[in-house]
Enzyme design. Structure first.
Site, PDB file in Angstrom:
ATOM      1  N   ASP A  38       0.881  -1.163   0.000  1.00  0.00           N
ATOM      2  CA  ASP A  38       0.000   0.000   0.000  1.00  0.00           C
ATOM      3  C   ASP A  38       0.928   1.226   0.000  1.00  0.00           C
ATOM      4  O   ASP A  38       2.137   1.102   0.239  1.00  0.00           O
ATOM      5  CB  ASP A  38      -0.859  -0.045   1.277  1.00  0.00           C
ATOM      6  CG  ASP A  38      -1.717   1.183   1.417  1.00  0.00           C
ATOM      7  OD1 ASP A  38      -2.325   1.611   0.428  1.00  0.00           O
ATOM      8  OD2 ASP A  38      -1.766   1.738   2.545  1.00  0.00           O
ATOM      9  N   LEU A  39       0.386   2.388  -0.263  1.00  0.00           N
ATOM     10  CA  LEU A  39       1.242   3.583  -0.343  1.00  0.00           C
ATOM     11  C   LEU A  39       0.995   4.540   0.826  1.00  0.00           C
ATOM     12  O   LEU A  39       1.839   4.712   1.712  1.00  0.00           O
ATOM     13  CB  LEU A  39       0.976   4.287  -1.689  1.00  0.00           C
ATOM     14  CG  LEU A  39       1.957   5.376  -2.112  1.00  0.00           C
ATOM     15  CD1 LEU A  39       1.746   5.704  -3.576  1.00  0.00           C
ATOM     16  CD2 LEU A  39       1.829   6.645  -1.321  1.00  0.00           C
ATOM     17  N   ASP A  40      -0.210   5.157   0.821  1.00  0.00           N
ATOM     18  CA  ASP A  40      -0.521   6.169   1.839  1.00  0.00           C
ATOM     19  C   ASP A  40      -0.485   5.548   3.233  1.00  0.00           C
ATOM     20  O   ASP A  40      -1.236   4.624   3.519  1.00  0.00           O
ATOM     21  CB  ASP A  40      -1.921   6.752   1.588  1.00  0.00           C
ATOM     22  CG  ASP A  40      -2.003   7.482   0.251  1.00  0.00           C
ATOM     23  OD1 ASP A  40      -1.190   8.383   0.019  1.00  0.00           O
ATOM     24  OD2 ASP A  40      -2.895   7.145  -0.555  1.00  0.00           O
ATOM     25  N   THR A  90       1.199  10.187   3.893  1.00  0.00           N
ATOM     26  CA  THR A  90       0.212  11.009   3.188  1.00  0.00           C
ATOM     27  C   THR A  90      -1.226  10.700   3.603  1.00  0.00           C
ATOM     28  O   THR A  90      -2.131  11.447   3.222  1.00  0.00           O
ATOM     29  CB  THR A  90       0.340  10.804   1.663  1.00  0.00           C
ATOM     30  OG1 THR A  90       0.591   9.412   1.451  1.00  0.00           O
ATOM     31  CG2 THR A  90       1.459  11.621   1.077  1.00  0.00           C
ATOM     32  N   LYS A 138      -9.889   5.391   4.866  1.00  0.00           N
ATOM     33  CA  LYS A 138      -8.511   4.896   4.657  1.00  0.00           C
ATOM     34  C   LYS A 138      -8.533   3.650   3.789  1.00  0.00           C
ATOM     35  O   LYS A 138      -9.255   2.697   4.083  1.00  0.00           O
ATOM     36  CB  LYS A 138      -7.876   4.524   5.999  1.00  0.00           C
ATOM     37  CG  LYS A 138      -6.984   5.595   6.567  1.00  0.00           C
ATOM     38  CD  LYS A 138      -6.128   5.005   7.678  1.00  0.00           C
ATOM     39  CE  LYS A 138      -5.547   6.066   8.550  1.00  0.00           C
ATOM     40  NZ  LYS A 138      -4.896   5.492   9.725  1.00  0.00           N
ATOM     41  N   SER A 184      -1.924   0.217  -4.391  1.00  0.00           N
ATOM     42  CA  SER A 184      -2.574   1.346  -3.726  1.00  0.00           C
ATOM     43  C   SER A 184      -3.854   1.726  -4.451  1.00  0.00           C
ATOM     44  O   SER A 184      -3.915   1.681  -5.683  1.00  0.00           O
ATOM     45  CB  SER A 184      -1.635   2.559  -3.732  1.00  0.00           C
ATOM     46  OG  SER A 184      -2.342   3.726  -3.355  1.00  0.00           O
ATOM     47  N   ALA A 185      -4.859   2.132  -3.670  1.00  0.00           N
ATOM     48  CA  ALA A 185      -6.115   2.610  -4.257  1.00  0.00           C
ATOM     49  C   ALA A 185      -5.956   4.005  -4.854  1.00  0.00           C
ATOM     50  O   ALA A 185      -6.859   4.507  -5.523  1.00  0.00           O
ATOM     51  CB  ALA A 185      -7.199   2.639  -3.178  1.00  0.00           C
ATOM     52  N   LYS A 194     -10.600  -2.079  -2.352  1.00  0.00           N
ATOM     53  CA  LYS A 194     -10.449  -2.649  -1.005  1.00  0.00           C
ATOM     54  C   LYS A 194     -11.735  -2.347  -0.240  1.00  0.00           C
ATOM     55  O   LYS A 194     -12.279  -1.266  -0.424  1.00  0.00           O
ATOM     56  CB  LYS A 194      -9.248  -2.000  -0.291  1.00  0.00           C
ATOM     57  CG  LYS A 194      -7.908  -2.199  -1.027  1.00  0.00           C
ATOM     58  CD  LYS A 194      -6.805  -1.341  -0.409  1.00  0.00           C
ATOM     59  CE  LYS A 194      -5.550  -1.376  -1.254  1.00  0.00           C
ATOM     60  NZ  LYS A 194      -4.450  -0.552  -0.729  1.00  0.00           N
ATOM     61  N   GLU A 198       0.026  -2.933   4.906  1.00  0.00           N
ATOM     62  CA  GLU A 198      -1.138  -2.038   4.959  1.00  0.00           C
ATOM     63  C   GLU A 198      -1.276  -1.308   6.290  1.00  0.00           C
ATOM     64  O   GLU A 198      -0.943  -1.861   7.342  1.00  0.00           O
ATOM     65  CB  GLU A 198      -2.424  -2.869   4.802  1.00  0.00           C
ATOM     66  CG  GLU A 198      -2.852  -3.105   3.377  1.00  0.00           C
ATOM     67  CD  GLU A 198      -3.488  -1.872   2.714  1.00  0.00           C
ATOM     68  OE1 GLU A 198      -3.706  -0.861   3.413  1.00  0.00           O
ATOM     69  OE2 GLU A 198      -3.758  -1.939   1.509  1.00  0.00           O
ATOM     70  N   ASP A 199      -1.828  -0.094   6.228  1.00  0.00           N
ATOM     71  CA  ASP A 199      -2.137   0.648   7.459  1.00  0.00           C
ATOM     72  C   ASP A 199      -3.649   0.779   7.651  1.00  0.00           C
ATOM     73  O   ASP A 199      -4.077   1.445   8.601  1.00  0.00           O
ATOM     74  CB  ASP A 199      -1.528   2.063   7.403  1.00  0.00           C
ATOM     75  CG  ASP A 199      -2.207   2.926   6.359  1.00  0.00           C
ATOM     76  OD1 ASP A 199      -2.521   2.396   5.273  1.00  0.00           O
ATOM     77  OD2 ASP A 199      -2.442   4.116   6.629  1.00  0.00           O
TER      78      ASP A 199
HETATM   79  C1  BG6 Z   1      -5.706   5.363  -0.522  1.00  0.00           C
HETATM   80  C2  BG6 Z   1      -6.003   6.206   0.699  1.00  0.00           C
HETATM   81  O1  BG6 Z   1      -4.373   4.994  -0.521  1.00  0.00           O
HETATM   82  O2  BG6 Z   1      -5.982   6.103  -1.699  1.00  0.00           O
HETATM   83  C3  BG6 Z   1      -7.438   6.684   0.655  1.00  0.00           C
HETATM   84  O3  BG6 Z   1      -5.795   5.429   1.862  1.00  0.00           O
HETATM   85  C4  BG6 Z   1      -7.708   7.411  -0.648  1.00  0.00           C
HETATM   86  O4  BG6 Z   1      -7.679   7.528   1.762  1.00  0.00           O
HETATM   87  C5  BG6 Z   1      -7.344   6.522  -1.830  1.00  0.00           C
HETATM   88  O5  BG6 Z   1      -9.090   7.765  -0.729  1.00  0.00           O
HETATM   89  C6  BG6 Z   1      -7.545   7.184  -3.178  1.00  0.00           C
HETATM   90  O6  BG6 Z   1      -6.581   8.154  -3.370  1.00  0.00           O
HETATM   91  P1  BG6 Z   1      -6.555   9.221  -4.549  1.00  0.00           P
HETATM   92  O7  BG6 Z   1      -5.158   9.784  -4.434  1.00  0.00           O
HETATM   93  O8  BG6 Z   1      -6.769   8.475  -5.839  1.00  0.00           O
HETATM   94  O9  BG6 Z   1      -7.628  10.193  -4.289  1.00  0.00           O
HETATM   95 MG    MG Z   2      -2.848   3.223   3.381  1.00  0.00          MG
END
Ligand code: BG6
Ligand code: MG
Length: 223
Positions: free
Chosen positions: A7-9, A15, A44, A113-114, A144, A168-169
């Protein structure tokens, strides 16, 4: 362990909090309403659209499709403003060492990552070169907590999900890794991430040897 799916954020960089700060500012501006901190967990790991849906449902607000699209786009603008100064200084502790150790052990690495800002953020962090694959979340049928993005990430590396660990967080993210049958590594608090196969309080505790042991233990238990 043959693959590591990230996962990224909130895992590679901090972030995650900027997402919620942007949502709070957006809702304040358009509806003069405060979002409670408790709502952050629900946003999240889930897509921009699913986050907005969760927020509007919580606030009992109904908006037109065009307003919905406008709100989602504006949130992304606010969010991207907070990324302006993002650099390799913002990589969370232990992550660069872990990525380097995974490479040294020929473990393949993918981003699951989403976020549609994933490639942009990886570039800003100067981490792109560590990634053998980056899943495009817009090409994945179900976000997810569905397993799709982790299944796609493993398959992009030509690996079975069970040969991979996922980091993942978020609650939704751990659920996604578990249903993909990869080994789930949670980073955060035990209250939230109780479903993780193994939990670490901080990214600085993520060491290659420990992760390999977690994978081995789960693998041996299954066979
Ligand atoms: C996920 C975050 O990594 O990305 C979510 O945890 C976020 O909070 C999702 O909604 C989508 O991100 P983005 O950058 O496409 O708006
Ligand atoms: Mg995350």
């Amino acid at each position: 362990m043959k693959g590591a799916l990230f996962d990224l954020d909130g895992v590679l960089t901090d972030t995650a909090r900027y997402h919620f700060t942007a949502w709070k500012a957006l809702i304040q501006k358009h509806f003069q309403l405060e979002l409670p901190a408790s709502l952050e967990t629900q946003t999240k790991g889930v897509s921009r659209q699913d986050s907005l849906r969760a927020i509007l449902t919580y606030l009992n607000l109904d908006v037109s499709a065009s307003k919905f699209a406008e709100l989602a786009a504006e949130k992304n603008e606010l969010y991207k403003e907070s990324l302006a100064t993002l650099s390799s200084q913002d990589i969370l502790p232990g992550i660069t060492n872990l990525l380097a150790d995974l490479k040294a052990h020929q473990v393949k690495v993918a981003l699951a990552s989403a976020s549609q800002n994933g490639p942009f953020i990886l570039a800003k962090l100067q981490l792109t070169a560590y990634f053998d694959a980056i899943v495009d979340p817009t090409k994945v049928a179900h976000g997810k907590p569905a397993p799709d993005i982790y299944l796609t990430a493993a398959s992009a590396l030509d690996l079975a999900p069970s040969d991979c660990v996922g980091f993942e967080d978020a609650v939704a993210g751990i659920a996604a890794i578990n249903s993909a049958t990869a080994v789930s590594i949670g980073i955060g608090s035990a209250n939230e991430l109780k479903q993780a196969d193994k939990l670490f309080a901080s990214t600085q505790d993520l060491k290659y040897d420990l992760i390999e042991q977690v994978w081995q233990a789960k693998h041996l238990a299954k066979n």
